[in-house]
Motif scaffolding. Sequence first.
Motif, short mmCIF file in Angstrom:
data_model
loop_
_atom_site.label_atom_id
_atom_site.label_comp_id
_atom_site.label_asym_id
_atom_site.label_seq_id
_atom_site.Cartn_x
_atom_site.Cartn_y
_atom_site.Cartn_z
N SER A 16 -2.49 -0.56 -1.65
CA SER A 16 -3.12 0.55 -0.72
C SER A 16 -4.32 -0.37 0.23
O SER A 16 -4.00 0.36 1.01
CB SER A 16 -3.83 1.69 -1.81
N GLY A 35 4.55 -5.62 -0.23
CA GLY A 35 5.69 -4.26 -0.92
C GLY A 35 6.54 -4.60 -1.53
O GLY A 35 7.34 -3.35 -2.53
N THR A 48 -1.29 -0.43 -7.08
CA THR A 48 -1.30 0.38 -6.82
C THR A 48 -2.90 0.46 -5.37
O THR A 48 -2.60 0.45 -4.55
CB THR A 48 -1.12 1.59 -6.98
N SER A 82 10.04 6.88 0.69
CA SER A 82 8.91 7.34 0.14
C SER A 82 8.76 8.23 -0.01
O SER A 82 8.01 8.89 -0.76
CB SER A 82 7.68 6.26 0.71
N LEU A 130 2.12 5.16 -1.17
CA LEU A 130 1.73 4.21 -1.55
C LEU A 130 1.13 4.92 -3.38
O LEU A 130 1.00 4.49 -3.94
CB LEU A 130 0.79 2.96 -2.03
#
Length: 369
Positions: free
Chosen positions: A141, A171, A137, A246, A99
């Motif tokens: 995280s 997410g 973010t 990702s 992330l």
Amino acid sequence: MGSRYYGGLGPMVNAVLWVHVVVFAVFVGLRLYTRISVLNAVGADDYLIIVALALQVVYTIFVTVATQYGLGQHFAEVGNPEAYSTAVMYEVFSQVAGLMVIGVGKLAVGVFLLRIVMVRVQIFIIWLFLSFTVFITLFASITVVVQCIPVQKTWNPTVPGHCWLDFSKVGLTVGSWFVVADFGFAILPWFVVWNLNMKRKEKLLVACGLSLGVIAGACGIVRTVALNGLNTAEYIYDTVPMLLWSATESTVTIMCSSIPVLRPLYVKVRYGSKGDSSTGGNNSGYKLPMYGNHSNHKYALRSEPGLDPKVVPAGTSHRTVITFNADNNASDESILRDVRVEDTNGTGGRIKRTDQVQVSYEMSTKEGL
């Protein structure tokens, strides 16, 4: 203990992720070489991609360790609840780094755009995007680890406690925002470039080069869809597509944001010394120690002999578009920059764009820019 559980999709995951690291590192290296050796203008966005590279390596290491405990296999194939929980734990840790690397990559793109954008509304929009990217973010995280109390229950459901957050919803929100940021940063350069005094072909090439983020956005869409694996029973098997996409999204983000920066390196390689200075004839040359409109360096603009600069009041700020041409073959290298015009005679001057122009920048100790 871990190596005995290595198998399934694990080897493929490791191979793909480490290839991503190599590609990531190559683009970061080329970008830094261009900024340091060609342009002499390292900026905040360059430091951010270094951080992103470090996070990409951390992400890959965590996933690699998780494969040693069964990541990429079904629970029945692992056969050991403790090893399975350990694999989930390392995957959760990898998601923190994953992330962060995607978020930092978006920040690097936004900071790069701040170096060429001049309109206040556009600057405000970029800062708005950057601020929300930082917030979402950091939130994601942190919550990916502490979604359960105690935190051990996040990767081991047998531990007594409770989960206060459905991270799959977080997410999906984060993934959707990253896609919005990609497309937003890709659209903005068209507004910046389209009003410049350039040929239509040059505008299209420059705008498209600055809009490659749509590719990262497409990867982000696929990654967001793959987040459905977060709520499945076979966690370390069904989340493999998410892990792969990702890494792909973060790598493509850095690639797409670096390609416009690498243009001066291409000019240098393609045209050699002609990319640095004019040798006469019909060539136009430049030596640009910067790339962008924000720097701590002070420069004085000096016109070359034979040119007739248009006189303007001293201290006037303006945007300069410098086009490199070699042997009448138009190169589409365009640099957007704010410079303050200073003249040793006290009159000031501005370089007026012509078919043949030579501009060089000299270091000046005078403060004010």
